[in-house]
Design an enzyme around this catalytic site. Sequence first.
Site: not given
Length: 292
Positions: A98, A205, A267
């Site tokens: 990630d 982000y 994930h």
Amino acid sequence: MQKTLPVDGFRLAYDRTGSGPVVVLLHGWPGDRTDYREVVARLSSSAEVVVPDLRGFGESDKHPADPASQYDADAQARSVVGLIEELGLGQAVLGGYDIGSRIAQTVARTRPDLVRALVISPPLPGVGDRILGAQAQREFWYQSFHQLDLAERLIDGKPEGVRAYLRHFWSHWSGPDFELTVEHLDHLVSMYAEPGAFTAAIGWYRGGAGAVARSLAERAPRPEDRLAVPTTVLWPELDPLFPRAWADRIDEFFADAELRHVDGVGHFTPLECPAEFAEALTDAVRPGDHRA
């Protein structure tokens, strides 16, 4: 738990265990350094393992700051470099998934002298505008949501909101045979629910470091500019964010990459397939291995 000296005013909390070749493990969102507990248990008898909380996560420092300068990949990489240099680790094998994968790649690109090898899971470069496809956009909605003040108004400092939000991702992104334990979820909620903690964690982000922005901006480098650090890529079978078809351009960005498919998992590779993750790290540090 120990803490580093500050880099840009941020101290990283970290655990350090074992002895031998050095491995540094970088966690993802929405997690923290405990994501690697099963991997560490498999490595600590044969390697020195250092696992930090990244800036804005876990027990590391969280400061109100410009996300683009203090929480993006370059900023996070500066803290990881500071950790490696402060502890005198020399060349380390970096593991990451990630956002930890992106940060590990950034460290390898900017300070290859500190990186012996990479062991990483998606995201990786090569996605391009495929990330704008309808299915992908159904998955990556949260990156646009994190740009809104509404995200922190609804979630920051609200334990039940944090619990519901984190549970969604840990359930939706994982494979069918994995379930996050109540104890681990409780721990993550305790880390993310402190006032300001959720906002700090989504600074990644807000700083433009998310997969959508990065994928649209990336361009394949010239062959001589490809990342030269030996790299092992663990690509899950069932990751809804990064389908296996997106592994087709790895060689355009890495000069020495080995792709390993990991079946049956989603994930969260350090927790869903810790044995395979630990094996890849062991291969990367083993004397006489082609990546040593």
